[in-house]
Design an enzyme around this catalytic site. Structure first.
Site, PDB file in Angstrom:
ATOM      1  N   ASN A  97      -7.092  11.076  -5.891  1.00  0.00           N
ATOM      2  CA  ASN A  97      -6.941  10.277  -4.673  1.00  0.00           C
ATOM      3  C   ASN A  97      -7.496  10.983  -3.445  1.00  0.00           C
ATOM      4  O   ASN A  97      -7.556  12.205  -3.403  1.00  0.00           O
ATOM      5  CB  ASN A  97      -5.457   9.956  -4.459  1.00  0.00           C
ATOM      6  CG  ASN A  97      -5.018   8.749  -5.271  1.00  0.00           C
ATOM      7  OD1 ASN A  97      -5.740   7.768  -5.368  1.00  0.00           O
ATOM      8  ND2 ASN A  97      -3.841   8.823  -5.862  1.00  0.00           N
ATOM      9  N   GLN A 121      -0.778  14.644  -3.543  1.00  0.00           N
ATOM     10  CA  GLN A 121      -0.289  13.816  -2.435  1.00  0.00           C
ATOM     11  C   GLN A 121       1.145  14.192  -2.100  1.00  0.00           C
ATOM     12  O   GLN A 121       2.014  14.228  -2.960  1.00  0.00           O
ATOM     13  CB  GLN A 121      -0.365  12.334  -2.804  1.00  0.00           C
ATOM     14  CG  GLN A 121      -0.069  11.391  -1.637  1.00  0.00           C
ATOM     15  CD  GLN A 121      -0.283   9.933  -2.018  1.00  0.00           C
ATOM     16  OE1 GLN A 121      -0.650   9.631  -3.153  1.00  0.00           O
ATOM     17  NE2 GLN A 121      -0.058   9.038  -1.095  1.00  0.00           N
ATOM     18  N   HIS A 162      -7.519   1.145  -3.330  1.00  0.00           N
ATOM     19  CA  HIS A 162      -6.288   1.571  -4.012  1.00  0.00           C
ATOM     20  C   HIS A 162      -5.455   2.278  -2.949  1.00  0.00           C
ATOM     21  O   HIS A 162      -5.522   3.482  -2.768  1.00  0.00           O
ATOM     22  CB  HIS A 162      -6.616   2.525  -5.164  1.00  0.00           C
ATOM     23  CG  HIS A 162      -5.407   3.175  -5.782  1.00  0.00           C
ATOM     24  ND1 HIS A 162      -4.341   2.465  -6.268  1.00  0.00           N
ATOM     25  CD2 HIS A 162      -5.105   4.485  -5.977  1.00  0.00           C
ATOM     26  CE1 HIS A 162      -3.439   3.300  -6.752  1.00  0.00           C
ATOM     27  NE2 HIS A 162      -3.879   4.534  -6.575  1.00  0.00           N
TER      28      HIS A 162
END
Length: 306
Positions: A117, A79, A172
């Protein structure tokens, strides 16, 4: 018990370290496409084994994951600062399209724990690619968000965070939901906990929880320590059959009339994976926020190019 970690980045190695010092597994295989880095990480880790209970840890290929009781997937694109977890989805889906089927060849009976993620979407993608029962594939979900929530509340209230019951549910990510109506210590609602408690603090605390990852990434580039500890707790619940209630991400099964997505709710986690979901009584506002979170995730899932 044997476990495997796929991805030797900061998160993967934080998970490995946390499980080592807590004596979570008997054997741990770590795999990464960067072999030189992987070997360096494993060397660094195993040199600490004389200080803890012995665990066999080694750098392996995907085939070496065979026989694992749990496979922890942390692999994926990193990320970037300012990037939302959902922005990551298309890059990571392409990685998982080859990774999950390859893992299924070697360890189809393992519990799959997804940490990459955006974790809710990647848990859903993993479930569909693996074709396993819903309880056998779960994500780390809002376990970390819930821990952040409890920590910040406990700091304000002057109590041990382990004595405080509070949950973050849903995605999340940016649409996560704080279940304020259920925050309590020993059954005492939050509004009765302190005469000095200012309701204005509520929004402030939740904003800190929701923005924590962005703030950490901006300052140091990635989150790692806390999620490593959270994953170790989930793995302990799995391999030790603790039947612990954790806010892991799993496939919805009609709770609150939600669409089919993976998101976090309080769930009983044991040797079989997610064993059941505990449906809390939510306020109308909390229910609406949860539906909004689920629909945001569903829109992302519908945009995936399978």
């Amino acid at each position: 018990m044997k476990g495997s970690i796929i991805g030797a980045g900061q998160v993967g190695m934080a998970c490995a370290y946390a499980m080592l010092i807590q004596n979570t597994l008997d054997e741990l295989v770590i795999h990464d496409i960067d072999r030189a880095k992987l070997e360096g990480e494993v060397m660094d880790l195993v040199h600490g084994i004389p200080f803890v209970e012995p665990t066999r840890i080694w750098a392996g290929e995907l085939a070496d994951c065979a026989g694992s009781d749990v496979v922890i997937v942390t692999a994926g694109a990193k990320q970037r600062p300012g990037e939302t977890r959902l922005d990551l989805v298309h890059r990571n889906v392409e990685i998982f399209k080859s990774l999950i089927p390859a893992l299924m060849e070697h360890c189809p009976s393992a519990i799959f724990l997804v940490v990459s993620n955006p974790v809710d979407v990647m848990t859903y993608v993993s479930l569909k690619l693996a074709g396993l029962p819903a309880g056998q594939v779960l994500g780390s979900g809002t376990v970390l968000d819930t821990a952040r929530f409890r920590y910040l509340l406990a700091q304000r209230l002057g109590v041990d965070p382990r004595s405080l019951h509070a949950y973050i549910i849903g995605e999340h990510g940016d649409s996560e939901v704080a279940v304020w109506s259920k925050v309590n210590i020993a059954g005492t609602p939050i509004g009765q906990l302190s005469p000095e408690w200012d309701p204005a603090h509520l929004g402030d605390i939740f904003e800190q929880v929701r923005n924590a990852a962005y703030e950490i990434i901006r300052r140091k580039g990635a989150t790692s320590y806390a999620i490593g500890l959270g994953v170790a707790q989930i793995v302990q619940a799995l391999v030790r059959d603790q039947r612990r209630v954790l806010t892991v991400s799993s496939l919805t099964q009609g709770e609150y009339d939600l669409p089919e997505v993976c998101l976090s709710l309080p769930r009983v986690v044991g040797r079989q994976g997610v064993e059941r979901t505990l449906a809390m009584s939510l306020t109308e506002s909390e229910r609406q926020q949860l539906h909004r979170s689920a629909h945001i995730l569903r829109q992302v899932i519908d945009s995936i190019r399978w």
